[in-house]
Design a protein around this motif. Sequence first.
Motif, short mmCIF file in Angstrom:
data_model
loop_
_atom_site.label_atom_id
_atom_site.label_comp_id
_atom_site.label_asym_id
_atom_site.label_seq_id
_atom_site.Cartn_x
_atom_site.Cartn_y
_atom_site.Cartn_z
N MET A 1 93.88 -19.08 77.67
CA MET A 1 95.10 -19.04 76.87
C MET A 1 94.83 -19.15 75.38
SD MET A 1 97.78 -21.15 79.32
CE MET A 1 97.74 -22.50 78.27
N GLN A 2 93.56 -19.27 74.94
CA GLN A 2 93.28 -19.33 73.52
C GLN A 2 93.73 -18.03 72.87
OE1 GLN A 2 89.11 -20.13 73.21
NE2 GLN A 2 89.45 -22.33 73.08
N ALA A 3 94.27 -18.15 71.68
CA ALA A 3 94.77 -16.99 70.97
C ALA A 3 93.62 -16.09 70.55
CB ALA A 3 95.57 -17.43 69.76
N GLN A 4 93.77 -14.81 70.79
CA GLN A 4 92.76 -13.82 70.42
C GLN A 4 93.06 -13.31 69.02
OE1 GLN A 4 90.10 -12.86 72.38
NE2 GLN A 4 89.43 -11.80 70.56
N GLN A 5 92.12 -13.46 68.10
CA GLN A 5 92.27 -12.99 66.73
C GLN A 5 91.34 -11.81 66.50
OE1 GLN A 5 91.57 -16.37 64.19
NE2 GLN A 5 93.50 -17.33 64.73
N THR B 1 100.17 -12.64 70.50
CA THR B 1 101.17 -13.68 70.78
C THR B 1 101.83 -13.50 72.14
OG1 THR B 1 102.84 -12.37 69.60
CG2 THR B 1 101.69 -14.08 68.34
N GLY B 2 101.58 -12.40 72.79
CA GLY B 2 102.16 -12.12 74.10
C GLY B 2 101.44 -10.95 74.73
N GLN C 1 100.96 -10.99 65.82
CA GLN C 1 101.45 -11.41 64.52
C GLN C 1 100.33 -11.24 63.49
OE1 GLN C 1 102.50 -15.56 64.42
NE2 GLN C 1 100.51 -16.26 65.11
N VAL C 2 100.73 -10.98 62.24
CA VAL C 2 99.78 -10.93 61.15
C VAL C 2 99.47 -12.37 60.76
CG1 VAL C 2 99.38 -10.20 58.77
CG2 VAL C 2 100.72 -8.74 60.29
N ILE C 3 98.19 -12.68 60.64
CA ILE C 3 97.77 -14.03 60.26
C ILE C 3 97.05 -13.98 58.91
CG2 ILE C 3 97.63 -14.84 62.64
CD1 ILE C 3 94.55 -14.56 62.42
N SER C 4 96.82 -15.14 58.34
CA SER C 4 96.10 -15.20 57.07
C SER C 4 94.65 -14.78 57.29
CB SER C 4 96.16 -16.60 56.48
OG SER C 4 95.57 -17.54 57.35
N TYR D 1 99.92 -3.23 70.52
CA TYR D 1 100.71 -4.45 70.44
C TYR D 1 101.71 -4.30 69.30
CZ TYR D 1 97.09 -6.43 73.38
OH TYR D 1 96.23 -6.67 74.42
N GLN D 2 102.97 -4.62 69.56
CA GLN D 2 104.00 -4.56 68.53
C GLN D 2 103.84 -5.75 67.60
OE1 GLN D 2 108.06 -4.77 69.90
NE2 GLN D 2 108.86 -4.18 67.92
#
Length: 140
Positions: A17-21, A32-33, A38-41, A67-68
């Motif tokens: 479940m770790q977020a993939q960047q 995020t799904g 989402q755009v991140i820094s 991904y949207q």
Amino acid sequence: MKRIYLFLAVCCAALGMQAQQFEANGLWYELTGKRTAQVISDPTDSVYRTYTQVVVPASVRYEGRDYQVTRLDDQAFRYCHFLKSVQLPEGLREMGFQAFMNCTQFQEIRLPGSLRWIDDMAFYGCASLETVYVGKRLKR
């Protein structure tokens, strides 16, 4: 023995479940799904700071899937002192806390009609910002 298997199962689930960047076309994203990102820094905290313009795409491709892009993360473009223009896509729903903090050259922004939420202080320190065009669906 059952406790060990249960512990291992919980650990494996947590790791999955770790977020993939990832980076694509000069911007950093986080999944995020199943079909959203989402755009991140900028993790290096240096590349975005040189940008004068940014175009956030409606979708991004990662590992063969689209991904949207539905959100700008908290402080996504913080301290981008040279940033003068941003194009945000239809489909963007949220703008995080201090998303454009201290973008001092920013003068105008058009928010997409799909945007429903702008978190606190999204434009904090944007001393040159004069005009914000807001869509009809914005709730906060």
